[in-house]
Design an enzyme around this catalytic site. Structure first.
Site, short mmCIF file in Angstrom:
data_model
loop_
_atom_site.label_atom_id
_atom_site.label_comp_id
_atom_site.label_asym_id
_atom_site.label_seq_id
_atom_site.Cartn_x
_atom_site.Cartn_y
_atom_site.Cartn_z
N LYS A 246 51.60 -51.12 10.61
CA LYS A 246 51.88 -50.28 11.77
C LYS A 246 51.72 -51.13 13.02
O LYS A 246 50.63 -51.61 13.33
CB LYS A 246 50.93 -49.08 11.84
N ARG B 210 56.87 -32.88 10.65
CA ARG B 210 56.53 -31.63 9.98
C ARG B 210 56.33 -31.79 8.48
O ARG B 210 55.60 -31.07 7.87
CB ARG B 210 57.63 -30.60 10.22
#
Ligand code: AMP
Length: 542
Positions: free
Chosen positions: A224, A387
């Site tokens: 990341k 989501r």
């Protein structure tokens, strides 16, 4: 047919606020959409959700709250009875003009336009106009509700609407498409090169072991990077780069354009997803703040590019030579990338389900100066938002993205600066920001100065001790523990909070939520032995 009065919008806001059910609110939005003309729906919906600018637009109104209050006071209760009522488009165009004004005399001109608008407003219109300027509507309508209204209006499924929203990018463009073209237009929306797609986001994972257990299959793990998201579009050797918030940042990143051109002979059209990171001479990642300077730059770009070199990392592909790849599983998209992108620009990745292996991969990432790792489900399609629990970010320390809602004036060395920041989490159910802690730790002197200036621009009130501000600035906050606390209305307080960086790339609604904090709080009990009184408190709660 004449244009729709602004009063219609103010009335819609008022009646939506009075309703408590989600369905009823949606029905009101649908009615509004049905009544408006196609060229009015985008402005009306943006104003409805408290935005005075489309997404990705870098312009700013640049009018302080104080000036607006002063105008309101000056104009008092009187409303100029014009022959023609003020229309939604007049309000929108006025705001657009205000945000486009620059340079000498622009402030006076801005205030003049604003005065011209406010003078023609009734009390109800003024009330909602002010809320729009502040970006705090408090009537419970957010993008999610607008998407539901679009589904209702067009008969398209919510999934189709969400997909079209991802591809069209801007909520205003989406509603206009829906009103003009109905369900067919929604369903047949395709990715277009040079029109940025809403990026896929990740959820925070606080427990790697648990994640591996839950996903009984191996997952992909990537570094990341601590930089800025870039979406790269290429067609016939023209390169355009968009930020996470869909602004076109091509002009600020000539060096990245060059890097892409070096390998662009391998395709004719492509859309890539990645991250740019500022690096030092040795190629090690530098703090995020340095990078932001590059993004804001329009002048002196070349010198800045030399001073702060950037490194491009690619981790996804959305489109290749006429083919949309959003539904292709991540595993296959990654295989494609490996064929197309030189290894030096490809995010390092492993596939694993073994805790020790992933932990050592994370240690390597952190040692090389990165933030942590991302976990990605191998079968996952590319979807906007976070989501669906398909991407997870895993960082060594706990952090939350919070919004500054007030600040106290500093003492001693920090006198003259706003230095103690009140940090709040977002509550999507109410649209409000709830304080969960304060901190004066983590910023450099330069950042204190910048922050003080910016907060004063956002000030709503100042009692000489505390300045309340509009919730605009998102900061990443590291902390050691979440406690229950009667001190704040939210009921939670962070211990040892410190700001780790300013997240100028994030909108306040993207901050972590109060629900998330509640979850993290609960998880602490599972992970740690906590003092007895807390355990008792928990037992009492059942
Ligand atoms: P956050 O902004 O903290 O919600 O974390 C998600 C962000 O991490 C994304 O929007 C990207 O900008 C960034 N990122 C860094 N490395 C990766 C990666 N390998 N895959 C996906 N996103 C990444």
């Amino acid at each position: 047919m004449s244009s729709t009065p602004y009063l219609r919008l103010a009335r819609a806001c008022e009646s939506i606020k009075a309703l408590s059910g989600r369905k009823d609110k949606v029905a009101q939005i649908v009615r509004l959409l049905q009544e408006l003309k196609p060229n009015e729906v985008a402005p009306a919906i943006l104003l409805l959700i408290g935005r005075v600018m489309p997404e990705g637009d870098e312009d700013k109104l640049d009018i302080g709250a104080a000036a607006v209050y002063q105008l309101l006071e000056e104009l008092g209760q009187t409303t100029l009875l014009a022959a023609e009522p003020l229309t939604i488009l007049e309000v929108w165009n006025g705001l657009r003009e205000i945000s486009s004004l620059r340079g000498a005399g622009s402030r006076e001109r801005k205030l003049m336009i604003l005065r011209g608008l406010i003078a023609r407003m009734s009390a109800l219109e003024k009330h909602w106009f002010l809320k729009q300027l502040m970006g705090e509507m408090q009537h419970g309508v957010n993008e999610g509700l607008v998407l539901e209204a679009v589904a209702e209006l067009t008969g398209a499924s919510l999934e189709d609407v969400q997909r079209a929203f991802m591809l069209v990018g801007r909520i205003g463009d989406l509603v206009e498409l829906a009103v003009r073209g109905g369900g067919d237009a929604i369903r047949s929306t395709r990715l277009q090169v040079f029109r940025p797609v809403r990026p896929m986001l990740a959820e925070m994972c606080h427990d790697l072991e648990q994640l591996l257990k839950e996903s009984d299959k191996p997952m992909g793990f990537e570094y990341k990077f601590d930089g800025a998201r870039v979406q790269i579009h290429v067609k016939d050797n023209e390169v355009r780069i968009f930020s996470r918030r869909l602004s076109d940042v091509t002009r600020s990143l000539p060096d990245i354009v060059q890097v892409v051109k070096e390998f662009s002979s391998r395709f004719s059209e492509i859309v890539l997803d990645g991250e740019v990171v500022a690096v030092d001479e040795a190629g090690r990642p530098m703090p995020f703040q340095e990078l932001l300077r590059r993004f804001r730059r329009l002048k002196g770009v070349e010198e800045e590019a030399e001073r702060i070199p950037l490194k491009l990392w690619i981790f996804d592909i959305l489109y290749l030579d006429g083919q949309e790849l959003l539904d292709m599983p991540y595993r296959e998209r990654r295989e494609l990338l490996e064929k197309l992108i030189p290894e030096e620009h490809l995010a390092p990745r492993i596939i694993s389900s073994r805790l020790e292996e992933v932990q050592s991969f994370m240690r390597r990432a952190v040692q090389e100066g990165h933030e942590g790792i991302m976990a990605k489900s191998l079968e996952s399609p590319y979807r906007p938002g976070r989501r669906e629990r398909l991407w997870f970010k895993i960082k060594p320390a706990d952090t939350l993205d919070l919004v500054i809602v007030a600040a106290d004036w500093g003492h001693g060395r920090r006198s003259g600066w706003l230095s103690n920041y009140h940090l709040a989490a977002y509550n999507p159910e109410t649209g409000e920001f709830e304080v969960v802690g304060k901190t004066f730790k983590g910023l450099t002197d330069e950042e204190f100065e910048w922050m003080t200036k910016r907060l004063l621009e956002l000030a709503i009130s100042n009692d000489g001790y505390t300045v309340a501000v509009r919730p605009r600035i998102v900061v990443e906050v590291a902390f050691n523990e979440i406690q229950r606390s009667p001190k704040y209305r939210s009921g939670y307080a962070l211990r040892f909070a410190r700001i780790t960086r300013i997240r100028a790339d994030k909108a306040p609604e993207e901050a972590d939520t109060i629900q998330r904090i509640r979850e993290l709080y609960e998880q602490q009990f599972e992970r740690k032995r906590l003092p007895r009184e807390l355990m008792i408190w928990r037992l009492r709660r059942g």
